[in-house]
Motif scaffolding. Structure first.
Motif, PDB file in Angstrom:
ATOM      1  N   ASN A  63      40.362 -16.380 -77.782  1.00  0.00           N
ATOM      2  CA  ASN A  63      41.218 -16.369 -76.616  1.00  0.00           C
ATOM      3  C   ASN A  63      41.729 -15.011 -76.158  1.00  0.00           C
ATOM      4  OD1 ASN A  63      40.882 -19.134 -76.425  1.00  0.00           O
ATOM      5  ND2 ASN A  63      42.638 -19.721 -77.539  1.00  0.00           N
ATOM      6  N   ALA A  64      42.063 -14.240 -77.176  1.00  0.00           N
ATOM      7  CA  ALA A  64      42.687 -12.869 -76.842  1.00  0.00           C
ATOM      8  C   ALA A  64      41.377 -11.980 -76.195  1.00  0.00           C
ATOM      9  CB  ALA A  64      43.077 -12.210 -78.073  1.00  0.00           C
ATOM     10  N   LEU A  65      40.024 -12.133 -76.821  1.00  0.00           N
ATOM     11  CA  LEU A  65      38.973 -11.645 -76.427  1.00  0.00           C
ATOM     12  C   LEU A  65      38.652 -12.076 -74.859  1.00  0.00           C
ATOM     13  CD1 LEU A  65      36.496  -9.677 -76.832  1.00  0.00           C
ATOM     14  CD2 LEU A  65      35.387 -11.716 -77.615  1.00  0.00           C
ATOM     15  N   GLU A  66      38.995 -13.148 -74.539  1.00  0.00           N
ATOM     16  CA  GLU A  66      38.528 -13.798 -73.107  1.00  0.00           C
ATOM     17  C   GLU A  66      39.616 -13.439 -72.257  1.00  0.00           C
ATOM     18  OE1 GLU A  66      38.514 -18.142 -73.759  1.00  0.00           O
ATOM     19  OE2 GLU A  66      36.413 -18.226 -73.376  1.00  0.00           O
ATOM     20  N   ASP A  67      40.607 -13.128 -72.758  1.00  0.00           N
ATOM     21  CA  ASP A  67      41.907 -12.635 -71.848  1.00  0.00           C
ATOM     22  C   ASP A  67      41.440 -11.201 -71.420  1.00  0.00           C
ATOM     23  OD1 ASP A  67      43.158 -14.994 -71.814  1.00  0.00           O
ATOM     24  OD2 ASP A  67      44.714 -14.563 -73.336  1.00  0.00           O
ATOM     25  N   ARG A  68      41.192 -10.431 -72.572  1.00  0.00           N
ATOM     26  CA  ARG A  68      40.835  -9.070 -72.272  1.00  0.00           C
ATOM     27  C   ARG A  68      39.587  -8.877 -71.246  1.00  0.00           C
ATOM     28  NH1 ARG A  68      41.872  -4.575 -75.194  1.00  0.00           N
ATOM     29  NH2 ARG A  68      39.594  -3.651 -75.131  1.00  0.00           N
ATOM     30  N   CYS A  69      38.625 -10.012 -71.364  1.00  0.00           N
ATOM     31  CA  CYS A  69      37.335  -9.841 -70.607  1.00  0.00           C
ATOM     32  C   CYS A  69      37.839 -10.331 -68.975  1.00  0.00           C
ATOM     33  CB  CYS A  69      36.230 -10.811 -71.158  1.00  0.00           C
ATOM     34  SG  CYS A  69      35.519 -10.038 -72.477  1.00  0.00           S
ATOM     35  N   LEU A  70      38.493 -11.174 -69.119  1.00  0.00           N
ATOM     36  CA  LEU A  70      38.787 -11.584 -67.620  1.00  0.00           C
ATOM     37  C   LEU A  70      39.849 -10.867 -66.921  1.00  0.00           C
ATOM     38  CD1 LEU A  70      39.788 -15.382 -68.395  1.00  0.00           C
ATOM     39  CD2 LEU A  70      38.012 -14.398 -67.232  1.00  0.00           C
ATOM     40  N   ALA A  71      40.724  -9.636 -67.823  1.00  0.00           N
ATOM     41  CA  ALA A  71      41.707  -8.767 -67.204  1.00  0.00           C
ATOM     42  C   ALA A  71      40.725  -7.608 -66.685  1.00  0.00           C
ATOM     43  CB  ALA A  71      42.478  -8.312 -68.056  1.00  0.00           C
ATOM     44  N   ALA A  77      31.645  -5.115 -71.595  1.00  0.00           N
ATOM     45  CA  ALA A  77      30.031  -4.866 -71.620  1.00  0.00           C
ATOM     46  C   ALA A  77      29.661  -4.756 -72.801  1.00  0.00           C
ATOM     47  CB  ALA A  77      30.187  -3.477 -70.606  1.00  0.00           C
ATOM     48  N   LEU A  78      28.260  -5.030 -72.981  1.00  0.00           N
ATOM     49  CA  LEU A  78      27.626  -5.040 -74.239  1.00  0.00           C
ATOM     50  C   LEU A  78      26.627  -3.683 -74.300  1.00  0.00           C
ATOM     51  CD1 LEU A  78      26.414  -8.911 -74.317  1.00  0.00           C
ATOM     52  CD2 LEU A  78      28.344  -7.718 -75.486  1.00  0.00           C
ATOM     53  N   ASP A  79      26.493  -3.201 -75.298  1.00  0.00           N
ATOM     54  CA  ASP A  79      25.330  -2.123 -75.707  1.00  0.00           C
ATOM     55  C   ASP A  79      24.111  -2.795 -75.948  1.00  0.00           C
ATOM     56  OD1 ASP A  79      25.582  -2.923 -78.086  1.00  0.00           O
ATOM     57  OD2 ASP A  79      26.586  -1.021 -79.084  1.00  0.00           O
ATOM     58  N   ALA A  80      23.078  -1.991 -76.117  1.00  0.00           N
ATOM     59  CA  ALA A  80      21.785  -2.338 -76.272  1.00  0.00           C
ATOM     60  C   ALA A  80      21.462  -3.233 -77.562  1.00  0.00           C
ATOM     61  CB  ALA A  80      20.794  -1.218 -76.544  1.00  0.00           C
ATOM     62  N   SER A  81      22.272  -3.165 -78.634  1.00  0.00           N
ATOM     63  CA  SER A  81      22.239  -3.722 -79.850  1.00  0.00           C
ATOM     64  C   SER A  81      22.958  -5.255 -79.668  1.00  0.00           C
ATOM     65  CB  SER A  81      22.659  -3.178 -81.005  1.00  0.00           C
ATOM     66  OG  SER A  81      24.358  -3.007 -80.750  1.00  0.00           O
ATOM     67  N   GLY A  82      23.609  -5.492 -78.637  1.00  0.00           N
ATOM     68  CA  GLY A  82      24.155  -6.773 -78.454  1.00  0.00           C
ATOM     69  C   GLY A  82      25.554  -6.942 -78.786  1.00  0.00           C
ATOM     70  N   ARG A  83      26.222  -5.675 -79.263  1.00  0.00           N
ATOM     71  CA  ARG A  83      27.517  -5.586 -79.504  1.00  0.00           C
ATOM     72  C   ARG A  83      28.556  -5.168 -78.447  1.00  0.00           C
ATOM     73  NH1 ARG A  83      27.775  -5.171 -85.309  1.00  0.00           N
ATOM     74  NH2 ARG A  83      29.964  -4.034 -85.291  1.00  0.00           N
ATOM     75  N   TYR A  84      29.731  -5.399 -78.533  1.00  0.00           N
ATOM     76  CA  TYR A  84      30.598  -4.951 -77.340  1.00  0.00           C
ATOM     77  C   TYR A  84      30.693  -3.339 -77.477  1.00  0.00           C
ATOM     78  CZ  TYR A  84      32.164  -9.735 -76.589  1.00  0.00           C
ATOM     79  OH  TYR A  84      32.167 -11.194 -76.279  1.00  0.00           O
ATOM     80  N   ALA A  85      30.719  -2.730 -76.187  1.00  0.00           N
ATOM     81  CA  ALA A  85      30.796  -1.345 -76.301  1.00  0.00           C
ATOM     82  C   ALA A  85      32.270  -0.852 -76.386  1.00  0.00           C
ATOM     83  CB  ALA A  85      30.440  -0.882 -74.829  1.00  0.00           C
ATOM     84  N   ASP A  86      33.051  -1.885 -76.212  1.00  0.00           N
ATOM     85  CA  ASP A  86      34.612  -1.401 -76.320  1.00  0.00           C
ATOM     86  C   ASP A  86      34.877  -1.700 -77.852  1.00  0.00           C
ATOM     87  OD1 ASP A  86      37.398  -0.490 -75.741  1.00  0.00           O
ATOM     88  OD2 ASP A  86      37.817  -2.807 -76.078  1.00  0.00           O
ATOM     89  N   GLY A  87      35.516  -0.973 -78.784  1.00  0.00           N
ATOM     90  CA  GLY A  87      35.826  -1.075 -80.307  1.00  0.00           C
ATOM     91  C   GLY A  87      36.609  -2.291 -80.382  1.00  0.00           C
ATOM     92  N   GLN A  88      37.893  -2.264 -79.740  1.00  0.00           N
ATOM     93  CA  GLN A  88      38.794  -3.361 -79.734  1.00  0.00           C
ATOM     94  C   GLN A  88      38.226  -4.679 -79.422  1.00  0.00           C
ATOM     95  OE1 GLN A  88      42.463  -2.692 -77.788  1.00  0.00           O
ATOM     96  NE2 GLN A  88      43.506  -4.592 -78.782  1.00  0.00           N
ATOM     97  N   SER A  89      37.377  -4.810 -78.396  1.00  0.00           N
ATOM     98  CA  SER A  89      36.728  -6.070 -78.055  1.00  0.00           C
ATOM     99  C   SER A  89      35.947  -6.449 -79.166  1.00  0.00           C
ATOM    100  CB  SER A  89      35.981  -6.028 -76.796  1.00  0.00           C
ATOM    101  OG  SER A  89      36.877  -5.769 -75.566  1.00  0.00           O
TER     102      SER A  89
END
Length: 156
Positions: A63-71, A77-89
């Motif tokens: 839910n914290a991740l979803e709130d971050r994404c909605l804000a 954003a995802l990088d080429a490997s499918g991971r989140y580009a932002d470290g905290q996300s």
């Protein structure tokens, strides 16, 4: 997982050969069956409680991740490997996965303990136990040719 190992160790100690050579109690159940079923049932409740806590923690992180994404959509954003580009996300997502795996393990342990407790309850119920001699009033039902006889025994 160390609690599960401790539980198994306790069950092994209860069923040691020294206890098996003692005379059986009046009820006819060995201590492993008599107390093990309740220990397993309590373990199942405890493990399911821990699974619910782990699941709640996973939900909180997701839910914290979803709130971050909605804000801010750029934080998700995802990088080429499918991971989140932002470290905290990515950290929030990995923590959510960790608690989901933990909840799955606790649930599996709880279901196993519950199945073991049910097996011990059935085992104890199907064992023949002799009737005690000190029953002062015992109802009796007999099947006769064309009737059923009902009575009682009264011991003095």
């Amino acid at each position: 997982m160390t609690r599960v190992i401790a539980l198994l160790l306790a069950l092994v100690l209860v069923s040691s050969p020294a206890l098996a050579q003692e005379p059986a109690p009046a009820a006819g159940s060995k201590p492993l069956i008599k107390y093990g079923k309740w220990l397993l049932a309590a373990g199942a409740l405890g493990m399911n409680y821990l699974a619910a806590r782990a699941h709640d923690r996973a939900d909180d992180n997701f839910n914290a991740l979803e709130d971050r994404c909605l804000a801010d959509h750029a934080l998700c954003a995802l990088d080429a490997s499918g991971r989140y580009a932002d470290g905290q996300s990515e950290a929030l997502y990995q923590t959510s996965l960790h608690y989901d795996r933990m909840a799955r393990r606790w649930l599996f342990g709880g279901e196993t303990a519950l199945a073991g407790a049910a097996a011990l309850f059935v085992w104890e119920l199907t064992r023949h136990t002799p009737k005690p001699d000190n029953i002062p009033f015992e109802p009796e039902v007999r099947s006769l040719r064309q009737a059923t006889g009902v009575g009682f025994k009264l011991a003095f």
